[in-house]
Design a protein around this motif. Sequence first.
Motif, PDB file in Angstrom:
ATOM      1  N   GLY A  60       0.868  -0.999   0.052  1.00 21.10           N
ATOM      2  CA  GLY A  60      -0.128   0.031   0.120  1.00 21.10           C
ATOM      3  C   GLY A  60       0.995   1.360  -0.092  1.00 21.10           C
ATOM      4  N   THR A  61       2.173   1.331   0.736  1.00 17.63           N
ATOM      5  CA  THR A  61       2.782   2.431   0.885  1.00 17.63           C
ATOM      6  C   THR A  61       3.423   2.779  -0.587  1.00 17.63           C
ATOM      7  N   VAL A  62       3.683   1.708  -1.508  1.00 17.89           N
ATOM      8  CA  VAL A  62       4.352   1.815  -2.677  1.00 17.89           C
ATOM      9  C   VAL A  62       3.018   2.319  -3.866  1.00 17.89           C
ATOM     10  N   GLN A  63       2.060   1.599  -3.617  1.00 13.62           N
ATOM     11  CA  GLN A  63       0.807   2.013  -4.480  1.00 13.62           C
ATOM     12  C   GLN A  63       0.320   3.540  -4.156  1.00 13.62           C
ATOM     13  N   PHE A  64       0.426   3.999  -2.832  1.00 13.54           N
ATOM     14  CA  PHE A  64       0.004   5.433  -2.667  1.00 13.54           C
ATOM     15  C   PHE A  64       0.899   6.466  -3.341  1.00 13.54           C
ATOM     16  N   HIS A  65       2.265   6.147  -3.340  1.00 14.77           N
ATOM     17  CA  HIS A  65       3.164   6.916  -4.221  1.00 14.77           C
ATOM     18  C   HIS A  65       2.858   7.018  -5.503  1.00 14.77           C
ATOM     19  N   PHE A  66       2.875   5.883  -5.981  1.00 13.99           N
ATOM     20  CA  PHE A  66       2.384   5.942  -7.407  1.00 13.99           C
ATOM     21  C   PHE A  66       1.324   6.712  -7.654  1.00 13.99           C
ATOM     22  N   GLY A  67       0.042   6.595  -7.079  1.00 10.92           N
ATOM     23  CA  GLY A  67      -1.142   7.184  -7.108  1.00 10.92           C
ATOM     24  C   GLY A  67      -1.031   8.727  -7.052  1.00 10.92           C
ATOM     25  N   GLN A  68      -0.180   9.104  -6.074  1.00  9.55           N
ATOM     26  CA  GLN A  68      -0.007  10.595  -5.755  1.00  9.55           C
ATOM     27  C   GLN A  68       0.861  11.340  -7.030  1.00  9.55           C
ATOM     28  N   TRP A  69       1.866  10.364  -7.552  1.00  9.02           N
ATOM     29  CA  TRP A  69       2.610  10.969  -8.703  1.00  9.02           C
ATOM     30  C   TRP A  69       1.569  11.086  -9.966  1.00  9.02           C
ATOM     31  N   ALA A  70       0.623  10.197 -10.106  1.00  9.46           N
ATOM     32  CA  ALA A  70       0.071   9.991 -11.244  1.00  9.46           C
ATOM     33  C   ALA A  70      -1.080  11.180 -11.160  1.00  9.46           C
ATOM     34  N   GLY A  71      -1.591  11.464  -9.907  1.00 12.78           N
ATOM     35  CA  GLY A  71      -2.857  12.678  -9.831  1.00 12.78           C
ATOM     36  C   GLY A  71      -2.161  13.811  -9.800  1.00 12.78           C
ATOM     37  N   GLU A  75      -2.997  22.342  -9.511  1.00 12.66           N
ATOM     38  CA  GLU A  75      -4.206  22.878  -8.579  1.00 12.66           C
ATOM     39  C   GLU A  75      -4.191  21.908  -7.506  1.00 12.66           C
ATOM     40  N   LYS A  76      -3.843  20.677  -7.593  1.00 10.34           N
ATOM     41  CA  LYS A  76      -3.690  19.924  -6.500  1.00 10.34           C
ATOM     42  C   LYS A  76      -2.557  19.024  -6.336  1.00 10.34           C
ATOM     43  N   TRP A  77      -1.706  18.930  -5.323  1.00  8.60           N
ATOM     44  CA  TRP A  77      -0.452  18.356  -5.321  1.00  8.60           C
ATOM     45  C   TRP A  77      -0.159  18.012  -4.164  1.00  8.60           C
ATOM     46  N   SER A  78       0.579  16.712  -4.110  1.00  3.09           N
ATOM     47  CA  SER A  78       1.028  16.064  -2.748  1.00  3.09           C
ATOM     48  C   SER A  78       2.577  15.811  -2.966  1.00  3.09           C
ATOM     49  N   LEU A  95       4.173  17.388   1.901  1.00  3.19           N
ATOM     50  CA  LEU A  95       3.912  18.548   1.765  1.00  3.19           C
ATOM     51  C   LEU A  95       2.815  18.609   0.678  1.00  3.19           C
ATOM     52  N   SER A  96       1.669  19.339   1.033  1.00  2.00           N
ATOM     53  CA  SER A  96       0.532  19.199  -0.189  1.00  2.00           C
ATOM     54  C   SER A  96      -0.058  20.794  -0.002  1.00  2.00           C
ATOM     55  N   GLY A  97      -0.618  21.190  -1.207  1.00  2.77           N
ATOM     56  CA  GLY A  97      -1.414  22.085  -1.490  1.00  2.77           C
ATOM     57  C   GLY A  97      -2.528  22.038  -2.543  1.00  2.77           C
ATOM     58  N   THR A  98      -3.713  22.714  -2.303  1.00  2.66           N
ATOM     59  CA  THR A  98      -4.634  22.951  -3.246  1.00  2.66           C
ATOM     60  C   THR A  98      -5.102  24.391  -3.821  1.00  2.66           C
ATOM     61  N   ASP A  99      -5.021  24.518  -4.887  1.00  2.00           N
ATOM     62  CA  ASP A  99      -5.171  25.884  -5.406  1.00  2.00           C
ATOM     63  C   ASP A  99      -3.971  26.780  -4.864  1.00  2.00           C
ATOM     64  N   TYR A 100      -2.881  26.044  -4.830  1.00  6.11           N
ATOM     65  CA  TYR A 100      -1.632  26.880  -4.140  1.00  6.11           C
ATOM     66  C   TYR A 100      -1.374  28.126  -4.878  1.00  6.11           C
ATOM     67  N   PRO A 202      13.293  24.333 -11.493  1.00  3.91           N
ATOM     68  CA  PRO A 202      12.366  23.613 -12.759  1.00  3.91           C
ATOM     69  C   PRO A 202      11.135  23.126 -12.383  1.00  3.91           C
ATOM     70  N   CYS A 203      10.877  22.925 -10.908  1.00 10.04           N
ATOM     71  CA  CYS A 203       9.731  22.307 -10.336  1.00 10.04           C
ATOM     72  C   CYS A 203       8.670  23.394 -10.101  1.00 10.04           C
ATOM     73  N   LEU A 204       8.950  24.731  -9.800  1.00 14.07           N
ATOM     74  CA  LEU A 204       8.065  25.737  -9.614  1.00 14.07           C
ATOM     75  C   LEU A 204       6.689  25.636 -10.127  1.00 14.07           C
ATOM     76  N   PRO A 205       6.654  25.504 -11.494  1.00 13.46           N
ATOM     77  CA  PRO A 205       5.192  25.592 -12.344  1.00 13.46           C
ATOM     78  C   PRO A 205       4.613  24.184 -11.971  1.00 13.46           C
ATOM     79  N   LEU A 206       5.018  23.241 -11.542  1.00 14.38           N
ATOM     80  CA  LEU A 206       4.408  22.263 -11.156  1.00 14.38           C
ATOM     81  C   LEU A 206       3.565  22.149  -9.731  1.00 14.38           C
ATOM     82  N   PHE A 207       4.062  23.116  -9.002  1.00 18.39           N
ATOM     83  CA  PHE A 207       3.486  23.622  -7.705  1.00 18.39           C
ATOM     84  C   PHE A 207       2.476  24.671  -7.750  1.00 18.39           C
TER      85      PHE A 207
END
Length: 215
Positions: A60-71, A75-78, A95-100, A202-207
């Motif tokens: 479940g730990t591995v799957q959770f990380h895969f799911g967060q990457w895919a999603g 606008e919504k990141w973890s 660290l997570s944000g919504t409509d950051y 280079p990550c700033l736009p993703l956040f």
Amino acid sequence: MRNWPLFQLRVTTPRLELRIPSLDDLDELADRAAEGVHEPGFMPFTFPWSDAAPAERARGTVQFHFGQWAGWSPEKWSCLFVVVDGGQVVGMQELSGTDYAVTREVATGSWLGRRFQGRGIGTEMRAAVLHLAFDGLGASQATSGAFADNHASYAVSRKLGYRDDGIQLHNRLGKAVETRRLRLSRDGWSTPAGFEIHGLEPCLPLFGAGEDPAG
């Protein structure tokens, strides 16, 4: 990886390295989950994933990380980091944000392998992502929360300057349990010595933080 620069993002402290996990890191993190992250009979999480059998916790730990990457979206990141101490993966810091781009507000969550608890690691890894949030991403507010009986989490928040922000009721294993909300403003944050962020630009736009964080 040119098209997913998050794999180059790291935060370092005098003791720890927080990084987006490689597949080998995920395997080691899954081992920590299987070993246990809290004492029997206590549940610090809203979703009781840690009550599953060890092998199920690991998968479940591995799957959770895969799911967060895919999603992930701006606008919504973890952002899930593995926490490395002395070359060994010891836990996970989120660290997570919504409509950051609009809110400039982040939230945190974490867990630490049980045998690594009580060494001050939890405080230092939370401080690391607060450094990323306030000094790297230009956040204005950081929030956290914990069940009222999770004294260790509450102590970390207090040590880092969070203030009480009300209460909320959650369903924990079929019972209504009080959660303490906590909040830390940028004005209340002071960066500890020896904390550094690597590979962020280079990550700033993703956040959703592509503009000047001071703006």
